[in-house]
Design a protein around this motif. Sequence first.
Motif, PDB file in Angstrom:
ATOM      1  N   UNK A 133       5.996  11.257  11.548  1.00  0.00           N
ATOM      2  CA  UNK A 133       4.884  10.953  10.645  1.00  0.00           C
ATOM      3  C   UNK A 133       3.541  10.959  11.372  1.00  0.00           C
ATOM      4  N   UNK A 134       3.594  11.064  12.694  1.00  0.00           N
ATOM      5  CA  UNK A 134       2.349  11.059  13.462  1.00  0.00           C
ATOM      6  C   UNK A 134       1.580   9.761  13.259  1.00  0.00           C
ATOM      7  N   UNK A 135       2.313   8.648  13.108  1.00  0.00           N
ATOM      8  CA  UNK A 135       1.654   7.365  12.872  1.00  0.00           C
ATOM      9  C   UNK A 135       0.962   6.870  14.144  1.00  0.00           C
ATOM     10  N   UNK A 136       0.029   5.943  13.957  1.00  0.00           N
ATOM     11  CA  UNK A 136      -0.744   5.451  15.098  1.00  0.00           C
ATOM     12  C   UNK A 136       0.057   4.457  15.935  1.00  0.00           C
ATOM     13  N   UNK A 137       0.940   3.723  15.272  1.00  0.00           N
ATOM     14  CA  UNK A 137       1.735   2.738  16.008  1.00  0.00           C
ATOM     15  C   UNK A 137       3.127   2.696  15.387  1.00  0.00           C
ATOM     16  N   UNK A 138       4.094   2.346  16.207  1.00  0.00           N
ATOM     17  CA  UNK A 138       5.475   2.310  15.716  1.00  0.00           C
ATOM     18  C   UNK A 138       5.641   1.212  14.666  1.00  0.00           C
ATOM     19  N   UNK A 139       4.738   0.221  14.691  1.00  0.00           N
ATOM     20  CA  UNK A 139       4.832  -0.863  13.704  1.00  0.00           C
ATOM     21  C   UNK A 139       4.606  -0.352  12.283  1.00  0.00           C
ATOM     22  N   UNK A 140       3.985   0.835  12.171  1.00  0.00           N
ATOM     23  CA  UNK A 140       3.712   1.388  10.835  1.00  0.00           C
ATOM     24  C   UNK A 140       4.968   1.895  10.139  1.00  0.00           C
ATOM     25  N   UNK A 141       6.080   1.971  10.864  1.00  0.00           N
ATOM     26  CA  UNK A 141       7.308   2.453  10.212  1.00  0.00           C
ATOM     27  C   UNK A 141       8.363   1.345  10.140  1.00  0.00           C
ATOM     28  N   UNK A 142       7.947   0.114  10.403  1.00  0.00           N
ATOM     29  CA  UNK A 142       8.875  -1.018  10.352  1.00  0.00           C
ATOM     30  C   UNK A 142       8.376  -2.008   9.307  1.00  0.00           C
TER      31      UNK A 142
ATOM     32  N   UNK B 183       0.842  -1.211   0.000  1.00  0.00           N
ATOM     33  CA  UNK B 183       0.000   0.000   0.000  1.00  0.00           C
ATOM     34  C   UNK B 183       0.871   1.254   0.000  1.00  0.00           C
ATOM     35  N   UNK B 184       0.326   2.297  -0.602  1.00  0.00           N
ATOM     36  CA  UNK B 184       1.105   3.514  -0.823  1.00  0.00           C
ATOM     37  C   UNK B 184       1.693   4.075   0.480  1.00  0.00           C
ATOM     38  N   UNK B 185       0.878   4.071   1.528  1.00  0.00           N
ATOM     39  CA  UNK B 185       1.351   4.648   2.788  1.00  0.00           C
ATOM     40  C   UNK B 185       2.566   3.875   3.320  1.00  0.00           C
TER      41      UNK B 185
END
Length: 467
Positions: A424-433, A129-131
């Motif tokens: 990035x103001x992501x909801x969880x740190x897993x979103x950047x791994x 996915x793009x994000x």
Amino acid sequence: MKRTSVGDIKNLEGKEVELAGWVHARRDHGKIIFIDLRDRTGLVQIVFTPAVAGAVDLRLEYLIRVSGLVKKRPDSMVNDKLPNGAYEVEAKTLEIMNASEATPIPVDSDGYDINEESRMKYRYLDLRRERMQRNIRLRHEVSQFMRSYLTERGFWEIETPMLTKSTPEGARDFLVPSRLQPGKFYALPQSPQQYKQLLMVAGFEKYFQIARCFRDEDPRADRAYGEFTQLDLEMSFVTQEDILALAEDLFTKLVEKVFPDKHISQSPWPRISHKEAKAKYGSDKPDLRKEKNNPDELAFAWVVDFPLFTEQSEEDFFHGSGSAKFAPSHHMFTAPHPDDIPLLDTDPTKVRGLQHDLVLNGYEVGGGSIRIHERDIQEKIFNLIGFDEHQKGEFTHMLEAFTYGVPPHGGIAPGLDRFLFAVLGEKSIREVMAFPASAGGQISVMDAPSDVDPKQLNELGLDIKKK
Ligand code: ASP
């Protein structure tokens, strides 16, 4: 023909190109079929006329190769929101390189509303996915920026062992049994702390490493289970001021380069003493954003003048014998403020440590300190945190190293995942791994952890106790 990336199409009007990528969307208008083709650089519309065989068979996520002509779209059809919205490709040939089953999770949405278990099990699809592609690309850009910034300033990137000995940073260790010395264990490093200090003893002066750290502690929104990555750095012959200045400049330039849409709300970054942070904001990682709902504001701050010790709690079991009153606020290698050294003997709670925390939008993004480099002070700290002779024995290598001409040194270790998560103001740190462990500690895509062959256990001299 050489493969063209979708992202380059805007410069190739009137040219024949060959593209390869995934079918992101499909619109069947009878004779004409429109496909949005996706590669990691973006999307472009492909127009198939009946002259091109095979287009009717295409389904979402089929991998295809298309050759065709890049055309400007009629003005009324231009989509300003898409980078390639002004162009399309009129297909001449089509090859299905690899068909796809219907995917178990959609990959064309931001993915937030899909249950995490499915996202983790099919992470290789989820990452399409793009994000997620953007997050992983930005992560790469951040680490490359750090590498070149530090290299230009004379730092050397040096790797340190993963199979090592417990480094007490306050968490539970991951243990790895040794086959060659049955009954003994390696620990995966909670950080390269001791190694980087030994590298200063070795005379390297300026070290960094994009280092993987392992801590067996419960996950939180800003902390993944098991492992995370830090920009670990250490310098000799420096003061705390030098470390703060370097890190502040690095992150300021990094934001300018990699996140040009973001703005740092205050420069130079405010410096707040630990006491003031607690008194004024009720937190040692205050969120100093002026406008909490503005996703582009980055409020960096330094928190300094921490007490060297905190009262020891149950959780600090791993630091000391459990009977001592004090636990290090940062870690046991942090130097006391030189003015406070006499207080180590009289009132240790009053001693300030030369510790610094890097705070961003209310998250602790990194911590570091000037280190102790004198053997007698290090021993005194071990005593104050209640180390018995056996525990002290585990650190003889540090105490011994400190007897051979050790330069004063210090450093910091900002978390790469943590920084990206905050920026990035992501909801969880897993979103950047790319492949994080789930909250329950599973790497679902590989089904880890898993049982092992009894032969492997035998070789290690291990028996599993039946519960
Ligand atoms: N090793 C420390 C940590 O992981 C960072 C440092 O003191 O440089 O928090």
